[in-house]
Scaffold this active site. Sequence first.
Site, short mmCIF file in Angstrom:
data_model
loop_
_atom_site.label_atom_id
_atom_site.label_comp_id
_atom_site.label_asym_id
_atom_site.label_seq_id
_atom_site.Cartn_x
_atom_site.Cartn_y
_atom_site.Cartn_z
N LYS A 50 0.84 -1.21 0.00
CA LYS A 50 0.00 0.00 0.00
C LYS A 50 0.87 1.25 0.00
O LYS A 50 0.69 2.14 -0.83
CB LYS A 50 -0.91 -0.02 1.24
CG LYS A 50 -1.98 1.08 1.20
CD LYS A 50 -2.68 1.21 2.55
CE LYS A 50 -3.50 0.01 2.90
NZ LYS A 50 -4.92 0.15 2.58
N ARG B 165 -3.38 2.96 8.57
CA ARG B 165 -3.68 1.65 7.97
C ARG B 165 -2.44 0.78 7.87
O ARG B 165 -1.35 1.27 7.62
CB ARG B 165 -4.20 1.82 6.53
CG ARG B 165 -5.45 2.61 6.39
CD ARG B 165 -5.65 2.87 4.89
NE ARG B 165 -6.56 3.98 4.66
CZ ARG B 165 -7.83 3.84 4.33
NH1 ARG B 165 -8.35 2.65 4.18
NH2 ARG B 165 -8.58 4.89 4.13
N GLY C 181 -7.96 -7.48 4.90
CA GLY C 181 -8.76 -7.47 6.12
C GLY C 181 -8.13 -8.17 7.31
O GLY C 181 -8.76 -8.30 8.35
N MET D 12 -5.39 -7.30 9.04
CA MET D 12 -4.82 -6.42 10.06
C MET D 12 -5.71 -5.20 10.24
O MET D 12 -6.76 -5.09 9.64
CB MET D 12 -3.40 -6.03 9.67
CG MET D 12 -2.46 -7.21 9.75
SD MET D 12 -0.82 -6.80 9.18
CE MET D 12 -1.06 -6.56 7.45
N ARG E 48 -3.48 -1.83 -6.08
CA ARG E 48 -2.63 -3.02 -5.97
C ARG E 48 -3.01 -3.96 -7.09
O ARG E 48 -4.09 -3.85 -7.67
CB ARG E 48 -2.81 -3.69 -4.61
CG ARG E 48 -4.23 -4.14 -4.38
CD ARG E 48 -4.42 -4.68 -2.98
NE ARG E 48 -5.83 -4.96 -2.77
CZ ARG E 48 -6.39 -5.15 -1.60
NH1 ARG E 48 -5.67 -5.06 -0.51
NH2 ARG E 48 -7.65 -5.42 -1.48
N HIS F 127 -15.47 -8.80 1.90
CA HIS F 127 -14.47 -9.73 2.44
C HIS F 127 -14.72 -11.14 1.94
O HIS F 127 -13.82 -11.83 1.46
CB HIS F 127 -14.51 -9.68 3.97
CG HIS F 127 -13.61 -10.67 4.61
ND1 HIS F 127 -14.03 -11.92 4.98
CD2 HIS F 127 -12.29 -10.61 4.90
CE1 HIS F 127 -13.02 -12.57 5.49
NE2 HIS F 127 -11.95 -11.81 5.46
N SER G 38 14.39 -42.45 -10.02
CA SER G 38 13.16 -41.67 -9.79
C SER G 38 13.01 -41.52 -8.28
O SER G 38 13.01 -42.52 -7.55
CB SER G 38 11.95 -42.39 -10.39
OG SER G 38 10.80 -41.63 -10.13
N THR H 6 9.48 -39.58 -3.26
CA THR H 6 9.58 -38.65 -2.12
C THR H 6 8.55 -38.92 -1.03
O THR H 6 8.66 -38.35 0.04
CB THR H 6 9.49 -37.20 -2.61
OG1 THR H 6 8.44 -37.12 -3.57
CG2 THR H 6 10.79 -36.74 -3.20
N ASN H 7 7.59 -39.79 -1.31
CA ASN H 7 6.68 -40.16 -0.20
C ASN H 7 7.48 -40.95 0.83
O ASN H 7 7.50 -40.63 2.01
CB ASN H 7 5.52 -41.02 -0.70
CG ASN H 7 4.72 -40.32 -1.78
OD1 ASN H 7 4.62 -39.11 -1.78
ND2 ASN H 7 4.14 -41.09 -2.69
N CYS I 193 8.54 -39.16 -8.51
CA CYS I 193 7.19 -39.69 -8.70
C CYS I 193 6.40 -39.73 -7.39
O CYS I 193 5.30 -40.26 -7.34
CB CYS I 193 7.23 -41.06 -9.35
SG CYS I 193 8.13 -42.27 -8.38
N TYR J 253 12.43 -34.77 -15.16
CA TYR J 253 10.97 -34.70 -15.22
C TYR J 253 10.36 -34.86 -13.83
O TYR J 253 11.02 -35.33 -12.89
CB TYR J 253 10.40 -35.78 -16.16
CG TYR J 253 10.59 -37.19 -15.66
CD1 TYR J 253 9.65 -37.77 -14.80
CD2 TYR J 253 11.69 -37.95 -16.03
CE1 TYR J 253 9.83 -39.06 -14.32
CE2 TYR J 253 11.88 -39.24 -15.56
CZ TYR J 253 10.94 -39.78 -14.70
OH TYR J 253 11.11 -41.04 -14.21
#
Length: 913
Positions: free
Chosen positions: A29, A99, A108, A110, A350, A476, A803, A806-807, A870, A890
Amino acid sequence: MADAPKYVYFFGGGEADGSAEMKNSLGGKGANLAEMTRIGVQVPAGFTIPTEICNHYSDNDGTYPEGLREQVDEALKQVEKVMGAELGSKDNPLLVSCRSGARESMPGMMDTVLNIGLNERSVQALAEHSGNETFAWDSYRRFIQMFGDVVLEVRAREGEYHDPFEALLQAKKDAAGVQYDSDLTAEQLKELVTEFKTEVKSRTGQDFPDEPIDQIWAAIGAVFGSWNNDRAAVYRRDYGIPHSWGTACNVQAMVFGNLGDDCATGVGLTRDCSMGTPGFNGDYLMNAQGEDVVAGIRTPKRIEKSLKDEMPEVYEQLETIGKTLENHYKEVQDIEFTVQKGRVWLLQTRNAKRTGFAAVRIAVDLVNEGLITPKQALEKRRIPADDLNQLLQPIFDPDGKAEAQEAGRLLARGINAGPGAASGHVCLTAEEAERLYNEHPDEPLVLVRRETSPEDLRGMRVAQGILTAFGGASSHAALVSRQMGKTCIVGCNELNVDYEAGTISVGDTVLNTGDWISIDGFTGEVFTGQVTTKPSEVVDVLIHKTLAPEESEAYQRFAQLMEWVDEHRKLGVRTNADQPDQAIEAVAFGAEGIGLCRTEHMFFSHLDEIREMILARDPVIRQDAVNQLLPFQQADFAGLFRAMDGRPVTIRLLDPPLHEFLSARHLEEQPGLAEKLAAQLDISVEEVRSRTAELHEENPMLGHRGCRLGIVFPEITAMQARAIMQAAVEVQAEGIVVHPEVMVPLVAYQTEIDNQSAIVREAAEAVFAETGTTISYQIGTMIEVPRAALRSDEIAETAEFFSFGTNDLTQTCLGMSRDDYGGFIGHYRENDIVPHDPFQSIDQGGVGQLIELGVAGGRSTRSGLKIGICGEHGGDPASVMFCHRAGLDYVSCSPYRVPIARLAAAQEALASV
Ligand code: PEP
Ligand code: MG
């Protein structure tokens, strides 16, 4: 104090200390008020106290650095000079607002205080100067109300439904027999001011402060303090905004939209941000103050519909300002303005928040209008990759909706504020919504409120849809829902919401908490009961093929955007799919191959054979059971090869713990199963039970699974390898190119991949010898335990691709069970122990380092090693971006995440050049 650093940034009268580039320090702002002042847009004078001071305030028990007071005094003098008014003056008093304004907008969340500077003296002066006594006293009562709430914390206590000031105001209106605040007389407002002050004294034990400078400092403190309030902290967590940023504080001269009928206040958008349609639009209220529009207390009028007739010159000024701002910022703007006696003042601009629909349309339109380039259109801030989800959102099934209409279930109409369709149970409070959600996470909810305030955020998060009785398209409820991508209807004025009774009604139709309600966020229609939903236009074109591309503009823009995406991204995007129909969907969404086919999913449809295999102690019997599975597996793989039509297909060997196919629970829940298995295998029921008991593991996720199965039972690996190769030979003979990639799960040691690799190669050679055909294929491994990442150089001696799973890698790196972490992750998130759920978005600091090690090790052995991911993270934008930076080839994700992963990949490619 001559040496004190610069703490205060003035703007006004065409000059500004700050600029748009200083967003980190001045907040969005403050930076934009300075920028607008510089480019000649009319902005009331003021100054910004930077975010660094907020952090100082938070870290030093609410105190300020030395020298700040003097700089504020100096800036206030400049504001007085530019505005030609003086704080506390008996003739022409200057009023100011205070403000918040963080680096990124937190609508909204703050605090704000308006009309600062009023007291018994200056209110008289304001009345005289403005020639409007009602206005002056109304300003004073608003000030006490706002200051009382925000600074002095005079609010509804537990068990009270209404704010104490609102209750007094309502009582005054009832006694006067009027409907609107603006109908109260100066006399009634004076009485109200006295009543408000008495209320403050009785609740706080203190007199309401009179001195303008004291009021200003108290308001500055409240604004800085509001950075740490609960709703702001919740919002930051949801939107990944660091707590360390702090907010700036803007102190700015007030201008008034409530001085008479040539005055107004409003919020506008330089184009529609719900669907993205071009044209200035927004909400305004004649003779009103700014917060009336956003608070949703009075339903505002639409700028594009009636302002042109009511205030033609103002409309013209606004259109011109809108164009100036769009041309300057090259982005749709969301502005706040006040019209004081026919003159437009800008209070804020904004970059506008928008729905995913609008984001895509606006970005594509701005390119076509020549304002931005395709590269700019792809910027993350314009289209957060996750927002593409909304284009893939459900809408009401037309037949279901027609049926609801014919049955007279159309309850009411409101303003369509957030696209999508939602059908769920009515709940009236955020707490109730959270409770219901925690009890039944799969049951959809629609949060119905008179209007929403930031306190409702928690409820809005768990609801599928939001419906409010009041408020306009910029209220809001509307802003937050759009940002969350939730279906939302606001300003549904016919709706009577009775919190005490727990009901909502329109005329004689009453719905209770828990009843079904359905809302159409595209049209604003509200229906009683349930209406079935159906997928998006993009999905209809791409997946169902029930809509021709030329019939859907939404699809065409999506396609245009995705073309730019593919021009710029470097990372490949594959899909996790186990069935041909899933694979076909994913290809339609742009998948370039299968990155993970979990073969166990195929096993679940052949449980008899699997159980036979598991129970067999004799290798010959086991081999026999395994052989029975071969034709099914072969048919499944052939289906995938056909669906992928020449694209690579990564098939993972069997992974899950055997007890998933047969456990004591299965025997318990399915009477007769033990007997059936005993007969099938010609063994006793006791033996079935004891063998099943042997399979039980305390920690099955760390047990006999992954390659450990194929190593102990090599016939399983051999059968799967044979099925893959036979399917490949079969499909290749049909003229379709095949690229099988056989992937070994849960490898930790090179010896494991060596072992499995040898079995696969032997089976493949046998098939090639039998069929006289050769297939080019690769054998690779998943990297899903830390040891594999640490010894990736050795593993790559055998593995031809990696590959990242990541789980499991997250589970084993963090020692956090992927099945049980739900019990504490909510608490961890709420208390900022973790910045996000590590099973949704890669823990870059820990798991990420293992990935980087894995990549470096693997490529130190094989320089061109192909590497993908994957785990579920493959469809999470932040994780996709990490994968790009880590040098992966990938990502692989579920079919509906493919467009999102593509966009995220392009965004990172563009960001890191
Ligand atoms: C993984 O662990 O990330 C993975 C993809 O395998 P699964 O989820 O099947 O264990
Ligand atoms: Mg795994």
